[in-house]
Design an enzyme around this catalytic site. Structure first.
Site, short mmCIF file in Angstrom:
data_model
loop_
_atom_site.label_atom_id
_atom_site.label_comp_id
_atom_site.label_asym_id
_atom_site.label_seq_id
_atom_site.Cartn_x
_atom_site.Cartn_y
_atom_site.Cartn_z
N LYS A 49 0.89 -1.18 0.00
CA LYS A 49 0.00 0.00 0.00
C LYS A 49 0.92 1.22 0.00
O LYS A 49 1.42 1.65 1.04
CB LYS A 49 -0.88 -0.01 1.25
CG LYS A 49 -2.21 0.69 1.13
CD LYS A 49 -2.18 2.14 0.70
CE LYS A 49 -1.92 3.12 1.82
NZ LYS A 49 -1.62 4.50 1.33
N CYS A 109 13.52 11.61 6.42
CA CYS A 109 13.46 11.25 7.83
C CYS A 109 14.79 11.54 8.50
O CYS A 109 14.86 11.76 9.70
CB CYS A 109 13.09 9.78 7.98
SG CYS A 109 14.11 8.71 6.97
N GLU A 158 9.08 17.19 14.47
CA GLU A 158 9.51 17.02 13.08
C GLU A 158 8.66 17.93 12.19
O GLU A 158 7.43 17.81 12.17
CB GLU A 158 9.33 15.56 12.65
CG GLU A 158 9.92 15.27 11.30
CD GLU A 158 9.65 13.85 10.82
OE1 GLU A 158 8.50 13.39 10.95
OE2 GLU A 158 10.59 13.21 10.32
N GLU A 172 9.36 2.27 10.99
CA GLU A 172 10.42 3.24 10.73
C GLU A 172 9.74 4.59 10.67
O GLU A 172 8.94 4.84 9.77
CB GLU A 172 11.08 2.97 9.36
CG GLU A 172 11.83 1.66 9.26
CD GLU A 172 13.15 1.68 9.99
OE1 GLU A 172 13.61 2.76 10.41
OE2 GLU A 172 13.71 0.59 10.17
P1 NAD Z 1 2.25 9.04 6.95
O1 NAD Z 1 2.41 8.39 8.27
O2 NAD Z 1 1.22 10.08 6.80
O3 NAD Z 1 1.90 7.94 5.84
C1 NAD Z 1 2.73 6.83 5.61
C2 NAD Z 1 1.90 5.72 4.98
O4 NAD Z 1 0.93 5.27 5.93
C3 NAD Z 1 1.12 6.14 3.73
O5 NAD Z 1 1.10 5.08 2.81
C4 NAD Z 1 -0.28 6.38 4.29
O6 NAD Z 1 -1.30 6.22 3.34
C5 NAD Z 1 -0.36 5.30 5.34
N1 NAD Z 1 -1.35 5.57 6.40
C6 NAD Z 1 -1.81 6.77 6.83
N2 NAD Z 1 -2.74 6.59 7.80
C7 NAD Z 1 -2.83 5.25 8.00
C8 NAD Z 1 -3.59 4.44 8.88
N3 NAD Z 1 -4.44 4.97 9.76
N4 NAD Z 1 -3.40 3.11 8.84
C9 NAD Z 1 -2.52 2.55 7.98
N5 NAD Z 1 -1.80 3.26 7.10
C10 NAD Z 1 -1.94 4.60 7.12
O7 NAD Z 1 3.69 9.58 6.54
P2 NAD Z 1 4.13 10.38 5.23
O8 NAD Z 1 3.66 11.79 5.34
O9 NAD Z 1 3.77 9.59 4.02
O10 NAD Z 1 5.73 10.34 5.36
C11 NAD Z 1 6.45 11.23 6.12
C12 NAD Z 1 6.88 10.59 7.43
O11 NAD Z 1 7.59 9.39 7.15
C13 NAD Z 1 7.84 11.45 8.22
O12 NAD Z 1 7.49 11.39 9.58
C14 NAD Z 1 9.18 10.79 7.99
O13 NAD Z 1 10.15 11.04 8.98
C15 NAD Z 1 8.80 9.37 7.92
N6 NAD Z 1 9.82 8.57 7.23
C16 NAD Z 1 10.57 7.71 7.99
C17 NAD Z 1 11.58 6.97 7.38
C18 NAD Z 1 12.42 6.00 8.17
O14 NAD Z 1 12.98 5.09 7.58
N7 NAD Z 1 12.54 6.16 9.49
C19 NAD Z 1 11.81 7.10 6.02
C20 NAD Z 1 11.02 8.00 5.29
C21 NAD Z 1 10.02 8.72 5.91
#
Ligand code: NAD
Length: 494
Positions: free
Chosen positions: A175, A284, A385, A250
């Site tokens: 997803k 991130c 963040e 992550e």
């Molecule tokens: P997000 O948490 O909004 O979304 C991530 C994913 O989760 C998307 O596919 C989204 O559709 C899905 N999602 C959202 N709500 C959900 C729910 N209730 N249940 C299941 N899935 C759900 O994050 P984003 O805005 O896409 O990405 C940015 C974040 O990701 C930042 O906090 C960044 O630091 C983090 N990030 C972490 C790493 C790492 O390896 N530590 C790498 C890249 C990004």
């Protein structure tokens, strides 16, 4: 008219049952629609999970070297399409083209690296305490993996999950983020073309609260591998805990660079600009806190602000652009809200601090790279963040204070120190509470064959990348073979 794309379930491209769709747009030119994608709901997710469950046995019994051959072929296709993938990526999520090429390269590197595990996936043998008895441990797949990914590394991060999951013998429901469905579709097309059997990798597009939440809650999923925000990661962990399902998380970071009084300032300025504003600060591992020794704070600040102010904002497809747009309107508002928070908290804003509307910037979601100064560790801009090009400068009086400030957030992903003192560098490696520490380099730039992940609220103890990733996607099984022909009792027969 933009092209319509589908989910990929049981080896077939299918629309969402409801017929609902959403658009993927270019954040640099919001009128440009890259494609129309299915808005999946629980019923679509259920079909994908069922397909993955059905194929699991056959796939796990396929010898790992055969599974890996498909991954190697996928890597080769990625190599041949690198430029096309990179261009679509820049149009879909905005980062400058050379960084998109880096994202695709990371996916290629990861796929080759982990495909090599097809001929390793090593277990261990060890002597038994009893005679005529053989003892070993082997890795076995977990089952059906839900791979949920963010938009900021739309090709690399999916490969970090999908490839190790598949090589280890799991089947996958993927997803991807709703902001980058086209890159995700292209990746899945590559695996299909490489010869992956239908049902082994399934793709379900849609929004987090619908498709994502339904996937996490589905009882047919054995492991959720999630990368994204802490807020969503926590919901995922809580849901998985309800029925004891494995989950690897992550999440975010508030990564610090320590710039000591003996640092090579040319190098430190360059590293800080790259760490803070590369990928528009949407990594991130972005360097969002610059902890600077007071002895060099003035000189560093002047040089840093001057370099940040010179960065050229624009469409990432143009060679002269340094910083692309932020991902969407909500994120633009969020980043701007932190500028207001910074003002309320008493920080000063040395450059930027507003939405960019000049020239072509008016066509997209652009925020001027912003430097917050006079920041103290308790301010929200030093702890939360932001995920934009908005680093905070925190002055400190000593190395010890720098370490204390660096370790004062709830996150623990990446960290860096600029110093010429080797002893200090090693103390920093020892003391910085983070999954990654760089010495005389910025907080970004992880390589695929090393463990990647963080501590505290950044993760839940797992590491992607390296060979450590296999511990996420496999279970250890202990095996005892007694060839004595009699009952032998461990611990009792001595
Ligand atoms: P997000 O948490 O909004 O979304 C991530 C994913 O989760 C998307 O596919 C989204 O559709 C899905 N999602 C959202 N709500 C959900 C729910 N209730 N249940 C299941 N899935 C759900 O994050 P984003 O805005 O896409 O990405 C940015 C974040 O990701 C930042 O906090 C960044 O630091 C983090 N990030 C972490 C790493 C790492 O390896 N530590 C790498 C890249 C990004």
């Amino acid at each position: 008219m933009a092209q319509t794309y589908h989910n990929f379930v049981a080896g077939k491209w299918v629309p969402a049952r409801s017929g609902k769709t959403f658009e993927s747009i270019n954040p640099a030119r919001k009128k440009e629609v890259l494609g129309i994608f299915p808005c999946s709901e629980a019923a679509d997710v259920a079909q994908a999970v069922q397909a993955a469950r059905r194929e699991f046995r056959r796939w796990r019994l396929t010898p790992a070297p055969r599974r890996a051959e498909i991954m190697f072929r996928a890597a080769e296709i990625m190599v041949s399409r690198k430029e096309e993938l990179a261009q679509i990526m820049t149009r879909e999520m905005g980062k400058v083209l050379k960084e998109s090429r880096g994202d695709v390269q990371e996916g290629i590197d990861m796929t080759y690296f982990i495909a090599g595990e097809g001929r390793r996936l090593y277990g261990e043998t060890t002597p038994s305490e009893l005679p005529d008895k053989f003892a070993m441990s082997i890795r076995v797949p977990v089952g059906v993996v839900a791979a949920i990914t963010p938009w900021n590394f739309p090709l690399a991060i999916p490969t970090w999950k999908i490839v190790p999951a598949l090589v280890s013998g799991n089947t996958v429901v993927f997803k991807p983020a709703e902001d980058t469905p086209l890159v995700a579709t292209m990746l899945v097309q590559i695996f299909e073309e490489a010869g992956l059997p239908g049902g082994v990798l399934n793709l379900v597009h849609g929004f987090g609260e619908e498709a994502g939440a339904a996937l996490v809650a589905h009882p047919g999923v054995d492991l959720v591998s999630f990368t994204g925000s802490c807020e969503v990661g926590q919901q995922v962990a809580v849901r998985c805990a309800q029925d004891f399902r494995r989950v690897s998380l992550e999440m975010g970071g508030k990564n610090a660079i320590l710039i000591m009084e003996d640092a090579d300032l040319d190098l430190a300025v360059e590293g800080a600009v790259w760490g803070a504003c590369g990928t528009t600060g949407q990594r991130c591992t972005a360097a969002s806190r610059l902890i600077v020794h007071k002895q060099v704070a003035r000189e560093f600040t002047e040089r840093f602000v001057s370099a940040v102010s010179r960065l050229r904002l624009g469409d990432g497809m143009k060679a002269e652009t340094d910083v692309g747009p932020v991902i969407n309107e909500a994120q633009l508002k969020r980043v701007d809200s932190y500028t207001q928070i910074a003002r309320q908290e008493g920080a000063s804003i040395l450059c930027g601090g507003e939405v960019a509307v000049e020239g072509e910037c008016a066509e997209g979601f652009f925020y001027k790279p912003t430097v917050f100064a006079q920041v103290t560790p308790l301010m929200r801009i030093a702890r939360e963040e932001i995920f934009g090009p908005c680093p905070a400068l925190l002055p400190v009086g000593s190395f010890e204070e720098a370490l204390e400030v660096a370790n004062s957030t709830s996150y623990g992903l990446s960290s860096a120190i600029y110093t010429r003192d080797v002893n200090r560098a090693f103390v920093a490696i020892q003391e910085l509470a983070a999954g990654i520490t760089y010495v005389n380099a910025s907080t970004i730039g992880a390589e695929v064959h090393l463990p990647f992940g963080g501590i505290c609220h950044t993760g839940n103890g797992h590491r992607e990348g390296g060979k450590t990733v296999l511990d996420i996607f496999t279970e250890w099984k202990a095996v005892y073979v007694d060839y004595s022909g009699k009952l032998q009792k461990a611990q009792i027969d001595r």
